[in-house]
Design an enzyme around this catalytic site. Structure first.
Site, short mmCIF file in Angstrom:
data_model
loop_
_atom_site.label_atom_id
_atom_site.label_comp_id
_atom_site.label_asym_id
_atom_site.label_seq_id
_atom_site.Cartn_x
_atom_site.Cartn_y
_atom_site.Cartn_z
N ALA A 131 0.82 -1.22 0.00
CA ALA A 131 0.00 0.00 0.00
C ALA A 131 0.85 1.26 0.00
CB ALA A 131 -0.95 -0.01 1.20
N GLU A 182 5.71 2.46 -9.50
CA GLU A 182 7.16 2.24 -9.47
C GLU A 182 7.55 0.92 -10.14
OE1 GLU A 182 8.13 2.62 -5.30
OE2 GLU A 182 7.49 4.71 -5.27
N PHE A 183 6.58 0.27 -10.78
CA PHE A 183 6.81 -1.06 -11.33
C PHE A 183 8.06 -1.14 -12.21
CE2 PHE A 183 6.23 -4.14 -14.77
CZ PHE A 183 5.97 -5.31 -14.08
N TYR A 189 8.82 -13.72 -14.07
CA TYR A 189 7.71 -12.84 -13.69
C TYR A 189 6.39 -13.42 -14.23
CZ TYR A 189 4.69 -8.81 -13.05
OH TYR A 189 3.64 -7.99 -12.67
N ASP A 227 6.98 -6.91 5.83
CA ASP A 227 7.66 -7.51 4.69
C ASP A 227 6.95 -8.84 4.42
OD1 ASP A 227 9.27 -8.91 2.94
OD2 ASP A 227 11.15 -8.21 3.84
#
Ligand code: NDP
Ligand code: 8X3
Length: 250
Positions: A8, A184-185, A147, A54
């Site tokens: 978030a 921010e990917f 990914y 985390d």
């Protein structure tokens, strides 16, 4: 109503937290850079619980969920959003640490958070797990290797959860977006290289984090009898290519 949103502190997760808060929900806003939640805390006060977490740390996740304060304990919606891509190189030269990291965040983190929150939902016979997958989990592309693999896991894990949760009223959805700007990917994927990250979106009109937040909120607010299994969404400017064929010179 209470939403627990991982990742978030940026991008989709931040926009989703803001959307739910705006709609009057209470939100557990989880991430490592917890100071990023300060503006939400200022705006929405006690309705938001910043949670330093985390998701790759199994015990940390289990005890964070176990020890949620009473006002946030009965989670209605878990949004498993924390994740991302690390690297875009071909498999034969990929950095194994990047692959481990992607597995840790996108797979292990997703499983730990889900496993921690599910028993309460099942006991209450109410709840919704919304996982953020990706079009990369369905469609392969060069450099997508691990990914794409972890997001394929997200897709199938979501469907399998539905099978286990039949009869509990707990819903599961996988939202699978494509090209999205303003997060921010790509900076994360390219290890902070802002030029490379910006090049991904040059000349495009990508989806925004708010577009995904609106979708997550829509999915969460369907009538209790409706379970949206999967949503695949792309920027209008993004589509599919023909199969690549390697041709040898004659
Ligand atoms: P961002 O990089 O902007 O945000 C990623 C979020 O994940 C951050 O809040 C970060 O928080 C959090 N995160 C990363 N690692 C951990 C960790 N170990 N523990 C807890 N939180 C963590 O990315 P997006 O918003 O763009 O992406 C969100 C999700 O959407 C990801 O799962 C991504 O794979 C997926 N996605 C993104 C697309 C895109 O084009 N943007 C398209 C399709 C899917 P912090 O670092 O503070 O812990
Ligand atoms: C992010 C979308 O196309 O960069 O999951 O893999 S893509």
């Amino acid at each position: 109503m209470i939403a627990f949103i991982t990742g978030a502190t940026a991008g989709y997760g931040y926009a989703t937290a803001e959307k739910f808060l705006r709609e009057g929900w209470s939100v557990v806003a989880a991430g490592r850079r917890i100071e990023r939640i300060d503006p939400l805390r200022k705006e929405y006060g006690e309705a938001v619980l910043p949670l330093k977490l985390d998701v790759t740390q199994r015990q940390e996740v289990l005890s964070a969920v176990e020890n949620l304060p009473a006002a946030f304990k009965t989670v209605d919606v878990l949004v498993n959003n924390a994740g991302g891509a690390h690297g875009l190189g071909p498999a034969q030269t990929a950095n194994l640490d990047d692959w481990d990291t992607m597995i840790d965040i996108n797979i292990r983190g997703l499983m730990y958070c889900t496993r921690a929150v599910l028993p309460g939902m099942v006991e209450r016979q109410r709840g919704h797990v919304i996982n953020i997958g990706s079009v990369a989990g369905e469609f392969p592309y060069p450099g997508g290797n691990a990914y794409g693999g972890v997001k394929a896991f997200t897709h199938q894990f979501s469907l399998n959860l539905r099978a286990d949760l039949l009869g509990t009223n707990v819903r599961v959805t996988c939202v699978e977006p494509g090209l999205s700007g303003g997060t921010e990917f790509s900076e994360v994927r390219f290890k902070g290289d802002k030029t490379k990250a910006a090049a991904v979106y040059a000349g495009t009109e990508p989806m925004t984090a708010d577009d995904i937040a609106e979708t997550v909120y829509w999915v969460a607010t369907r009538p209790a009898r409706v379970n949206v299994n999967t949503i695949s969404m792309m920027a209008t400017c993004q589509a599919f290519s023909p199969f690549a064929i390697h041709r040898t010179a004659k």
